[in-house]
Design a protein around this motif. Structure first.
Motif, PDB file in Angstrom:
ATOM      1  N   LEU A  11       0.820  -1.198   0.000  1.00 49.00           N
ATOM      2  CA  LEU A  11       0.000   0.000   0.000  1.00 49.00           C
ATOM      3  C   LEU A  11       0.860   1.256   0.000  1.00 49.00           C
ATOM      4  O   LEU A  11       0.623   2.191  -0.768  1.00 49.00           O
ATOM      5  CB  LEU A  11      -0.930  -0.004   1.219  1.00 49.00           C
ATOM      6  CG  LEU A  11      -1.814   1.246   1.392  1.00 49.00           C
ATOM      7  CD1 LEU A  11      -2.703   1.442   0.183  1.00 49.00           C
ATOM      8  CD2 LEU A  11      -2.636   1.136   2.661  1.00 49.00           C
ATOM      9  N   SER A  12       1.892   1.300   0.852  1.00 54.95           N
ATOM     10  CA  SER A  12       2.758   2.475   0.895  1.00 54.95           C
ATOM     11  C   SER A  12       3.488   2.664  -0.427  1.00 54.95           C
ATOM     12  O   SER A  12       3.693   3.799  -0.871  1.00 54.95           O
ATOM     13  CB  SER A  12       3.758   2.344   2.038  1.00 54.95           C
ATOM     14  OG  SER A  12       4.513   1.150   1.899  1.00 54.95           O
ATOM     15  N   SER A  13       3.888   1.569  -1.094  1.00 52.77           N
ATOM     16  CA  SER A  13       4.562   1.688  -2.386  1.00 52.77           C
ATOM     17  C   SER A  13       3.629   2.261  -3.434  1.00 52.77           C
ATOM     18  O   SER A  13       4.017   3.130  -4.229  1.00 52.77           O
ATOM     19  CB  SER A  13       5.083   0.325  -2.836  1.00 52.77           C
ATOM     20  OG  SER A  13       6.010  -0.196  -1.903  1.00 52.77           O
ATOM     21  N   ARG A  14       2.401   1.800  -3.433  1.00 51.90           N
ATOM     22  CA  ARG A  14       1.436   2.325  -4.404  1.00 51.90           C
ATOM     23  C   ARG A  14       1.177   3.804  -4.179  1.00 51.90           C
ATOM     24  O   ARG A  14       1.109   4.598  -5.126  1.00 51.90           O
ATOM     25  CB  ARG A  14       0.131   1.533  -4.307  1.00 51.90           C
ATOM     26  CG  ARG A  14       0.258   0.096  -4.775  1.00 51.90           C
ATOM     27  CD  ARG A  14      -1.030  -0.664  -4.580  1.00 51.90           C
ATOM     28  NE  ARG A  14      -2.121  -0.110  -5.379  1.00 51.90           N
ATOM     29  CZ  ARG A  14      -3.356  -0.595  -5.394  1.00 51.90           C
ATOM     30  NH1 ARG A  14      -3.649  -1.647  -4.637  1.00 51.90           N
ATOM     31  NH2 ARG A  14      -4.276  -0.054  -6.141  1.00 51.90           N
ATOM     32  N   ILE A  15       1.062   4.182  -2.925  1.00 55.40           N
ATOM     33  CA  ILE A  15       0.844   5.602  -2.628  1.00 55.40           C
ATOM     34  C   ILE A  15       2.055   6.414  -3.047  1.00 55.40           C
ATOM     35  O   ILE A  15       1.932   7.482  -3.665  1.00 55.40           O
ATOM     36  CB  ILE A  15       0.550   5.783  -1.121  1.00 55.40           C
ATOM     37  CG1 ILE A  15      -0.768   5.095  -0.753  1.00 55.40           C
ATOM     38  CG2 ILE A  15       0.492   7.254  -0.756  1.00 55.40           C
ATOM     39  CD1 ILE A  15      -1.072   5.108   0.729  1.00 55.40           C
TER      40      ILE A  15
END
Length: 567
Positions: free
Chosen positions: A7-11
Motif C-alpha cells: 500500500l505504501s509503495s502504491r501511494i
C-alpha cells in the motif's frame, strides 16, 4: 514485509508520478514565460542600441547630406562590434541600406517597409539574412530635425539562448529540489496512512467494510459504535428499530435522546466495565438489555461499542413464570388447607359426629362463596374478580391480608379493562411484597368507576417510599429489593407509569411509611391497547402524605363489610 509495503509503495509511486507530471508542466510553462521575457529584454536592448546609433551626430549629418562615403558604414560597424549586436543597419527613407554586416548589401534596397515614418520606434522578431534575432528600429533625424531614415538593430538569438539556458539550469535545480522534498513528504505520508490503516492493504480494507456491513445489518442485535469524541460512528438497522432512531451518524447521544435512563445507560453511566448485560431499559415498545464495552486497539482508545438486545418477550415470559409460581404456591397452600379440612371432616365422621361434620362443611362452603360474593357485590367484571381472588390467595399465603375498600365499584365492561388488569396486578404484587413481613401485614385496594374516570388506589403497610425517591421509583430498574433470578426487578412500576401516562392518566405516590399509589384513567377509553403494552414515560404527578381513606397505624379492616367473608 512485501505485503506490508504494498500500500505504501502504491501511494508513493502515485504521488511521485503526480509530482513529476506537475513539475514538468510547471517547468514548461515557466520556460515559455521566461523565453518570452528574454525576447522582450533583447528587443529593449536592441532598441537602446538603435536609439544610441540614431543619436550619433556624424551619422545624422551624413544621412542629412545623402549618406555618401563610408562614414555611416564605419560608425555602424564599430557600434555593432562594441554592442555585440548581430547587425546595425542604417536605412534612408527610400529603403536604401547605408550600412550592413555584409558590405555587398550596402546600397541595396530592403524588402521591408519603413516602420518609423510616424516617428515612433518599433520592436519585433526578425528572420533576416543574419538569422533569427530580436529586432528594434529607431527613427533617424538629421541635424535639422527632419526625418531622414531609420536605424535597425538586431540582437542575435544565440545570446538569448545562452541566457535562457543558464536560467533554465537554475529552474531545473529548483524544481529538482522541490521534487525531492515532495518525494520525501510522499514517503512520510504513505507511512502515516499505513499506520492509520493498521497495516491493512486496500483490498483487505474493502473486504472488511463489506463484511462489517453484512454482519451489522444481518444480526438481530442492535449495535452502536462511538468514536473517542462520543459521536456515533456505526449504527445498524436493528439499533435504529429498537431505539427509534433515524440517521444518527456523526451525532452525539445528547442530540439523539432526551435526558433519562436510556441515554445514561448507552453512555455507560449506569453500567460497569465488566462487559455483562446488567440492565434492562424500557423504551416506547421494547424492554432492552444494554452492554457497553470500550474499544482499544494497539494501545489507542477508539471509543466504545454498545450492543442492545430485545428482551421484551423474555421479560414478559419471566414475569408470567413468576406469576405462575405465585399461583402454584397459592394452590399448594390451598391444598394443605384443603387436606386439613378433609382430615377434620374425616375425624368428625370417625367419631360419629355427623351433625357437627355437616355444620363444619356448610360453614366452609359458605365462607368460600362469601369471599367471591363479597367481591362480586362491588366488582361486576369477571376478569377483575378472578384477578383479585387470585391475588388474595397469593397474599394470604405470604401472610398478607388483602382488603377491598367498601366504596369500590366497577361495572361489568369498564373502560381501559386490559390496561386496568395490568395496573392492578402490578400494584398489588408490589404492595403485597412490600407489606410482607410488616405487622400487621395489610394491602388495601380501591377500584372506583365514575362517568369521567376510573380510580385505582393501592395502599400497603410496608416501609413505604424513601424520601426523595418519588420520581425515581417510576424509572425502569429502580427497586429496593434484589432480583429473584427470574423476573427483573424495577420494571413493574415503570410499565404501569408508561401505560397510564400514555393514555392521558395520572399516577401519584406518597412518600414515607405505608406507600399509597393512586391511578386515574380518563373515560371514555378511546384508544384500546393490547394487554402488557409498553409506553413512553412522562414525569410522574407526585403526592405527599397519605391518601384519604387510609390511616397508617390503624388496626386494618380485615373483612369485606358485605357478605361476611374474611380475607
Amino acid at each position: 514485509m512485501s505485503g506490508r509495503r504494498r500500500l505504501s509503495s502504491r501511494i508513493l509511486i502515485s504521488l511521485l508520478v503526480i509530482l513529476t507530471i506537475t513539475s514538468a508542466v510547471g517547468f514548461g510553462l515557466l520556460a515559455y514565460a521566461q523565453r518570452a521575457e528574454l525576447d522582450r529584454q533583447a528587443e529593449q536592448r536592441a532598441l537602446a542600441i538603435a536609439e544610441t546609433t540614431a543619436a550619433d551626430p556624424q551619422i545624422r549629418q551624413s544621412m542629412q547630406d545623402g549618406g555618401s562615403g563610408d562614414t555611416v558604414q564605419q560608425i555602424a560597424s564599430r557600434i555593432e562590434t562594441l554592442s555585440h549586436a548581430s547587425y546595425v543597419v542604417v536605412i534612408d527613407l527610400h529603403g536604401i541600406r547605408h550600412s550592413h554586416p555584409h558590405p555587398e548589401l550596402v546600397g541595396k534596397q530592403v524588402s521591408e517597409p519603413i516602420e518609423v515614418r510616424n516617428g515612433n520606434p518599433w520592436v519585433g522578431i526578425d528572420h533576416g539574412s543574419t538569422g533569427r534575432s530580436a529586432n528594434a528600429k529607431a527613427p533617424l533625424y538629421g541635424l535639422d530635425g527632419a526625418l531622414v531614415g531609420e536605424v535597425s538593430v538586431g540582437i542575435p538569438e544565440r545570446d538569448i539562448v545562452q541566457g535562457f539556458t543558464s536560467e533554465l539550469t537554475a529552474f531545473a535545480l529548483y524544481i529538482g529540489v522541490a521534487l525531492a522534498v515532495g518525494v520525501g513528504a510522499s514517503y512520510l505520508l504513505a507511512r502515516s496512512l499505513k499506520r492509520s490503516t493498521f497495516g491493512l492493504e486496500l483490498h483487505e480494507i474493502a473486504g472488511l467494510l463489506q463484511d462489517r456491513e453484512a454482519m451489522l445489518h444481518g444480526i438481530r442485535e442492535g449495535v452502536i459504535a462511538f468514536d473517542p469524541a462520543g459521536r456515533v460512528s456505526v449504527i445498524n438497522d436493528e439499533a435504529r428499530r429498537l431505539l427509534g432512531l433515524g440517521p444518527a451518524l456523526g451525532e452525539t447521544l445528547e442530540d439523539l435522546l432526551p435526558e433519562g435512563r436510556l441515554r445514561r445507560a448507552l453512555s455507560g453511566e449506569l453500567l460497569s466495565s465488566s462487559g455483562s448485560d446488567e440492565l434492562h431499559v424500557l423504551t416506547d415498545s421494547h424492554c432492552l438489555a444494554v452492554n457497553r464495552m470500550p474499544v482499544v486497539l494497539q494501545g489507542r482508545e477508539l471509543g466504545a461499542v454498545v450492543t442492545v438486545r430485545d428482551r421484551t418477550e423474555i421479560v414478559g415470559l419471566l414475569r408470567e413464570l413468576d406469576s405462575v409460581r405465585g399461583l402454584t404456591d397459592a394452590l399448594r397452600a390451598q391444598q394443605h388447607e384443603f387436606a386439613n379440612r378433609m382430615h377434620t371432616l374425616a375425624g368428625l365422621l370417625e367419631l360419629g359426629e355427623q351433625e357437627q361434620a355437616l355444620e363444619y362443611a356448610v360453614e366452609l362452603a359458605g365462607a368460600e362463596r362469601g369471599l367471591v360474593a363479597g367481591i362480586r357485590e362491588r366488582i361486576d367484571n369477571s376478569l377483575m374478580v378472578g384477578l383479585i381472588v387470585a391475588k388474595t390467595t397469593v397474599a394470604a399465603e405470604r401472610g398478607v391480608r388483602l382488603v377491598l375498600e367498601p366504596e369500590s365499584c366497577l361495572g361489568a365492561d369498564p373502560g381501559h379493562l386490559r390496561r386496568l388488569l395490568t395496573v392492578v396486578g402490578n400494584l398489588l404484587d408490589n404492595a403485597v411484597e412490600a407489606a410482607s413481613g410488616s405487622s400487621p401485614a395489610e394491602v388495601r385496594l380501591l377500584l372506583r368507576e365514575s362517568p369521567d374516570e376510573i380510580e385505582v388506589r393501592v395502599a400497603d403497610s410496608g416501609p413505604g417510599v424513601p424520601a426523595g425517591c418519588a420520581e425515581a421509583i417510576f424509572e425502569d430498574g429502580w427497586s429496593t429489593s434484589p432480583d429473584r433470578g427470574t423476573a427483573r426487578r424495577g420494571l413493574g412500576l415503570a410499565l404501569v407509569h408508561r401505560l397510564v401516562t400514555r393514555h392521558g392518566g395520572t399516577i401519584e405516590v406518597s412518600e414515607g411509611p405505608g406507600a399509597v399509589f393512586r391511578v386515574r384513567l380518563p373515560l371514555p377509553d378511546s384508544d384500546p391497547a393490547p394487554l402488557g403494552a409498553v409506553f413512553t414515560a412522562a414525569p410522574p404527578v407526585l403526592a405527599s402524605g397519605p391518601v384519604p381513606g387510609h390511616k397508617p397505624g390503624q388496626e386494618p379492616e380485615l373483612a369485606l363489610t358485605q357478605g361476611g367473608a374474611r380475607w
